[in-house]
Design a protein around this motif. Structure first.
Motif, PDB file in Angstrom:
ATOM      1  N   THR A  44      65.450  52.816 134.695  1.00  0.00           N
ATOM      2  CA  THR A  44      64.963  53.940 133.907  1.00  0.00           C
ATOM      3  C   THR A  44      63.446  54.049 134.007  1.00  0.00           C
ATOM      4  O   THR A  44      62.900  55.154 134.158  1.00  0.00           O
ATOM      5  CB  THR A  44      65.399  53.781 132.434  1.00  0.00           C
ATOM      6  N   ASP A  45      62.760  52.920 133.934  1.00  0.00           N
ATOM      7  CA  ASP A  45      61.307  52.925 134.083  1.00  0.00           C
ATOM      8  C   ASP A  45      60.896  53.452 135.454  1.00  0.00           C
ATOM      9  O   ASP A  45      59.964  54.241 135.584  1.00  0.00           O
ATOM     10  CB  ASP A  45      60.729  51.523 133.876  1.00  0.00           C
ATOM     11  N   ARG A  46      61.614  53.001 136.469  1.00  0.00           N
ATOM     12  CA  ARG A  46      61.318  53.450 137.835  1.00  0.00           C
ATOM     13  C   ARG A  46      61.547  54.953 137.973  1.00  0.00           C
ATOM     14  O   ARG A  46      60.752  55.674 138.582  1.00  0.00           O
ATOM     15  CB  ARG A  46      62.183  52.668 138.832  1.00  0.00           C
ATOM     16  N   GLU A  47      62.636  55.421 137.387  1.00  0.00           N
ATOM     17  CA  GLU A  47      62.952  56.850 137.457  1.00  0.00           C
ATOM     18  C   GLU A  47      61.857  57.673 136.784  1.00  0.00           C
ATOM     19  O   GLU A  47      61.439  58.713 137.308  1.00  0.00           O
ATOM     20  CB  GLU A  47      64.303  57.120 136.787  1.00  0.00           C
ATOM     21  N   LEU A  48      61.355  57.229 135.643  1.00  0.00           N
ATOM     22  CA  LEU A  48      60.272  57.934 134.961  1.00  0.00           C
ATOM     23  C   LEU A  48      59.023  57.979 135.832  1.00  0.00           C
ATOM     24  O   LEU A  48      58.377  59.030 135.957  1.00  0.00           O
ATOM     25  CB  LEU A  48      59.959  57.268 133.621  1.00  0.00           C
ATOM     26  N   THR A  49      58.703  56.864 136.455  1.00  0.00           N
ATOM     27  CA  THR A  49      57.534  56.807 137.340  1.00  0.00           C
ATOM     28  C   THR A  49      57.677  57.798 138.491  1.00  0.00           C
ATOM     29  O   THR A  49      56.749  58.561 138.793  1.00  0.00           O
ATOM     30  CB  THR A  49      57.344  55.381 137.892  1.00  0.00           C
ATOM     31  N   GLU A  50      58.844  57.792 139.122  1.00  0.00           N
ATOM     32  CA  GLU A  50      59.066  58.691 140.264  1.00  0.00           C
ATOM     33  C   GLU A  50      59.062  60.156 139.838  1.00  0.00           C
ATOM     34  O   GLU A  50      58.469  60.999 140.512  1.00  0.00           O
ATOM     35  CB  GLU A  50      60.377  58.343 140.970  1.00  0.00           C
ATOM     36  N   SER A  52      57.568  61.486 137.278  1.00  0.00           N
ATOM     37  CA  SER A  52      56.195  61.848 136.915  1.00  0.00           C
ATOM     38  C   SER A  52      55.371  62.133 138.169  1.00  0.00           C
ATOM     39  O   SER A  52      54.594  63.097 138.211  1.00  0.00           O
ATOM     40  CB  SER A  52      55.542  60.731 136.103  1.00  0.00           C
ATOM     41  N   ARG A  53      55.544  61.316 139.185  1.00  0.00           N
ATOM     42  CA  ARG A  53      54.830  61.515 140.455  1.00  0.00           C
ATOM     43  C   ARG A  53      55.292  62.803 141.143  1.00  0.00           C
ATOM     44  O   ARG A  53      54.479  63.614 141.591  1.00  0.00           O
ATOM     45  CB  ARG A  53      55.063  60.319 141.374  1.00  0.00           C
ATOM     46  N   LEU A  54      56.587  63.010 141.182  1.00  0.00           N
ATOM     47  CA  LEU A  54      57.132  64.156 141.908  1.00  0.00           C
ATOM     48  C   LEU A  54      56.858  65.487 141.217  1.00  0.00           C
ATOM     49  O   LEU A  54      56.774  66.525 141.878  1.00  0.00           O
ATOM     50  CB  LEU A  54      58.636  63.969 142.120  1.00  0.00           C
ATOM     51  N   ARG A  55      56.678  65.484 139.899  1.00  0.00           N
ATOM     52  CA  ARG A  55      56.352  66.727 139.180  1.00  0.00           C
ATOM     53  C   ARG A  55      55.017  67.306 139.619  1.00  0.00           C
ATOM     54  O   ARG A  55      54.753  68.486 139.400  1.00  0.00           O
ATOM     55  CB  ARG A  55      56.306  66.464 137.669  1.00  0.00           C
TER      56      ARG A  55
END
Length: 78
Positions: A44-50, A52-55
């Motif tokens: 879940t943490d990784r998904e949030l990071t990705e 946020s970057r992709l937005r």
């Protein structure tokens, strides 16, 4: 394992677990669940990071525009 043997294997494993020391079974289940919770949290943490970057990418903006305009997006990998 062949499909027709899955049930008997599951019953055999359940019998083995049922015959084990109850406190050991409880401790093992708690350990396994904790490991699962840790992995889910990491994912879940990784998904949030990705996300946020992709937005911040042009492709994200294009996807939003295309959705609003009801057309296929033209992604460029940027």
């Amino acid at each position: 394992m062949p499909q027709d043997q899955v049930r008997s294997a599951a019953v055999s494993l359940a019998r083995e677990i049922a015959g084990s020391a109850p406190l050991g079974v409880v401790a093992t289940r708690a350990t396994l669940r904790r490991g699962l919770a840790d992995r889910v949290s990491e994912a879940t943490d990784r998904e949030l990071t990705e996300q946020s970057r992709l937005r911040k990418t042009e492709d994200f903006k294009e996807g939003v525009r295309a959705s609003g305009e009801r057309r296929e997006p033209k992604f460029e990998g940027r």
